[in-house]
Design an enzyme around this catalytic site. Structure first.
Site, short mmCIF file in Angstrom:
data_model
loop_
_atom_site.label_atom_id
_atom_site.label_comp_id
_atom_site.label_asym_id
_atom_site.label_seq_id
_atom_site.Cartn_x
_atom_site.Cartn_y
_atom_site.Cartn_z
N LYS A 120 0.85 -1.20 0.00
CA LYS A 120 0.00 0.00 0.00
C LYS A 120 0.88 1.24 0.00
O LYS A 120 1.81 1.35 0.80
CB LYS A 120 -0.91 -0.01 1.23
CG LYS A 120 -1.71 1.27 1.44
CD LYS A 120 -2.49 1.23 2.75
CE LYS A 120 -3.05 2.59 3.11
NZ LYS A 120 -3.74 2.59 4.42
N ASP A 180 -2.25 10.58 3.92
CA ASP A 180 -3.67 10.26 4.03
C ASP A 180 -4.37 11.27 4.92
O ASP A 180 -4.26 11.21 6.15
CB ASP A 180 -3.85 8.84 4.59
CG ASP A 180 -5.31 8.48 4.78
OD1 ASP A 180 -6.16 9.13 4.14
OD2 ASP A 180 -5.59 7.55 5.55
N LYS A 203 -9.72 13.28 8.65
CA LYS A 203 -9.28 12.90 9.99
C LYS A 203 -9.34 14.14 10.89
O LYS A 203 -8.76 15.17 10.57
CB LYS A 203 -7.85 12.35 9.94
CG LYS A 203 -7.72 11.06 9.15
CD LYS A 203 -6.27 10.59 9.10
CE LYS A 203 -6.13 9.35 8.22
NZ LYS A 203 -6.72 8.16 8.83
N ASP A 205 1.61 6.13 5.93
CA ASP A 205 0.61 5.27 5.30
C ASP A 205 1.12 4.63 4.02
O ASP A 205 0.36 3.94 3.33
CB ASP A 205 -0.67 6.07 5.03
CG ASP A 205 -1.92 5.23 5.22
OD1 ASP A 205 -1.83 4.16 5.86
OD2 ASP A 205 -2.99 5.63 4.73
N ASP A 243 -11.99 7.57 4.08
CA ASP A 243 -10.79 7.30 4.88
C ASP A 243 -10.46 5.81 4.94
O ASP A 243 -9.56 5.40 5.66
CB ASP A 243 -10.95 7.87 6.29
CG ASP A 243 -9.62 7.98 7.03
OD1 ASP A 243 -8.57 8.00 6.36
OD2 ASP A 243 -9.63 8.02 8.28
N GLU A 265 -9.33 4.25 2.24
CA GLU A 265 -8.86 4.39 0.85
C GLU A 265 -7.79 3.38 0.47
O GLU A 265 -7.64 3.04 -0.70
CB GLU A 265 -8.33 5.81 0.62
CG GLU A 265 -6.92 6.07 1.08
CD GLU A 265 -6.69 5.87 2.58
OE1 GLU A 265 -5.58 5.45 2.96
OE2 GLU A 265 -7.61 6.14 3.37
N ARG A 287 -7.49 0.21 0.90
CA ARG A 287 -8.02 -1.01 0.30
C ARG A 287 -8.48 -0.77 -1.14
O ARG A 287 -8.48 -1.69 -1.96
CB ARG A 287 -9.15 -1.57 1.16
CG ARG A 287 -10.37 -0.69 1.28
CD ARG A 287 -11.25 -1.06 2.46
NE ARG A 287 -10.61 -0.72 3.73
CZ ARG A 287 -11.14 -1.00 4.92
NH1 ARG A 287 -12.30 -1.61 4.99
NH2 ARG A 287 -10.51 -0.66 6.02
#
Length: 491
Positions: A260, A265, A272, A284, A343, A345, A347
């Site tokens: 990933k 993010d 967030k 991330d 949030d 995202e 996946r």
């Protein structure tokens, strides 16, 4: 720092700092250590008694010695109980010694450590990994580095003569871990999708790997609507990275590592909020960092295994172009996804990366991602969650975890929980109910792998250490590189 091998007996070694490892149930000096203590005028026994040293795992005691003894400093380090002794015990003990040596301004350290499993190759590699990882310090963003003049210059492994190949292997693996640490630790204005692609290109150039970088228009042609949906709001172009290592001879196996790669993010329109740790969201892309770190190490080691290193890299940002909660995206396998949380995202980017990878005709795929806070709640900061329907692949990864010291724990893939991802207007939603959140995330990913044995590692916990932990931290750990390298080499 240099790692050197010495064939000198312990009794003959002379130098700056001597480090001796002792078991918790065997701190009484016998044999060679008793002779050394006699040569040192009883200073070892005195140190054990005065400091009440018990040999507890990773505990250390230190003393400076008089001029008439052939070493200037002595460190004792504990190995814990003999029945709990494993290969990672050596890594952690070496790390503990390295930290004490650095603090005490030791330039040269001689290490007297026992063998694990009567295996000098594995033992010397583990010791070299531990001390180097512990002594690494990232000063790239400091105008005035705080460790000037306090670096250990040489570590000598006593009794390990002839293990040059093991030390070289350790150096290769550590170089990959350090790359991963640097990528994760760097802020989002330093590591971007563009610079991640440049890093991959540099690895390909330096080590002779094949590389393909898919640009936005390439991803559009492949129908990567999930990945590109996440990328909509960023001013930076998305990059889909595909590095390939191919051995000179016919490979025994063909594998893939998929990471990933969210270089930042924000949460998207489901932003967030305060207290969410948004300032840490540079991490991330820890999965992609481990993927590139593994690529760097494996390219140097040159195993007889073909390995593909893949990451869909972008940012999850906010703008007038951003995907909305409630939008429906179409992934490259045709499945439609109702975005009920922007949030979640990672996946979405992994979905298209897995579809792409699944078409390569490989023997196994392992993806790793800082995917869910739920996994951290379940397993804490040190352990990654392993999700796979394939028992053989699970066993391979569990063995690699045991050898590398990078811990994993197999979690259930309860198919019933997929009910929570069902949508009334699309094939699925991207998130389900809060209970079992890490399981539903893995079940979501499972929908995008059709024909290839697959495993998912949720590394949200161990990718970062808030405080010092053995040979890690505080900061980016480079988690996953050593585990994945061991997995590939086991093939």
């Amino acid at each position: 720092m240099a790692i050197q091998l010495s064939d000198k007996p312990l009794l003959e070694w002379a130098g700056d700092t001597l480090a001796i490892a002792l078991f918790e149930d065997a701190v009484e000096l016998t044999g060679e250590l008793a002779s050394l203590d006699e040569k040192f005028a009883g200073i070892l026994k005195e140190l054990i008694a005065e400091e009440e040293f018990t040999g507890k795992a990773n505990s250390t005691v230190f003393t400076r010695v008089s001029a008439n003894i052939p070493v200037r400093k002595i460190i004792l380090v504990g190995l814990g109980k003999t029945e709990a002794f494993n290969i990672d015990t050596l890594r952690r003990a070496a790390a503990a010694v390295g930290k004490v040596g650095k603090k005490q301004k030791s330039k040269v350290i001689g290490l007297s450590f026992p063998l694990w499993n009567n295996d000098p190759t594995a033992s010397s590699q583990a010791i070299a990994e531990g001390v180097q990882l512990a002594l690494y310090q990232d000063n790239r963003f400091k105008s005035d580095p705080d460790d000037k003049g306090s670096q250990v210059e040489t570590v000598e492994l006593l009794g390990f003569a002839g293990q040059e190949a093991a030390i070289n292997r350790a150096n290769q693996i550590v170089s990959g871990v350090i790359l991963a640490r640097q990528l994760v630790a760097a802020p989002a204005n330093s590591v971007t999708p563009i610079t991640m692609a440049e890093t991959a290109q540099q690895i390909a150039q330096d080590y002779g790997l094949q590389i393909e970088i898919l640009e936005q228009e390439d991803c559009e042609k492949l129908g990567m609507g999930a990945f590109l949906g996440v990328a909509l709001a960023s001013d930076l172009p998305p990059k889909f990275i595909h590095l390939t290592y191919k051995p000179e001879s016919t490979p025994k196996r063909k594998l893939a590592i998929v990471g990933k790669g969210l270089t930042f993010d924000s949460g998207g329109l489901n932003i967030k909020g305060a207290g969410s740790g948004i300032e840490t969201m540079k991490i991330d892309m820890g999965g992609a960092a481990a993927t590139l770190g593994a690529a760097k190490a494996i390219a140097q080691i040159k195993p007889n295994v073909e390995v593909h290193f893949i990451s869909a890299v972008t940012e999850n940002m906010i703008s007038g172009k951003a995907m909305h909660p409630g939008d429906i995206l179409t992934a490259s396998n045709g499945k439609t996804i109702e975005v009920n949380n922007t949030d979640a995202e990672g996946r979405l980017t992994l979905a298209d990366a897995l579809v792409y990878t699944d078409k390569l005709g490989l023997d196994a795929i392992v993806d790793l991602a800082t995917l869910t806070g739920a996994n951290v709640i379940a397993l804490g900061d040190d352990i990654a969650g392993l999700y796979t329907p394939d028992d053989a692949l699970a066993g391979q990864l569990e063995q690699a975890a045991s050898e590398s010291g990078e811990k994993i724990w197999r979690m259930p893939l309860e198919e019933k929980y997929f009910e929570g991802l069902k949508s009334g207007i699309a094939d699925m939603k991207n998130t389900g109910p809060r209970p079992g959140g890490s399981i539903t995330a893995a079940l979501f990913l499972k929908q995008f792998v059709k024909d290839t044995p697959w495993a998912h590692l949720d590394i949200a916990g161990p990718v970062w250490a808030d405080k010092e932990n053995g040979y890690n931290g505080p900061g980016a750990t480079g988690y996953g590189v050593r585990l994945l390298v061991d997995w590939v080499l086991s093939e």
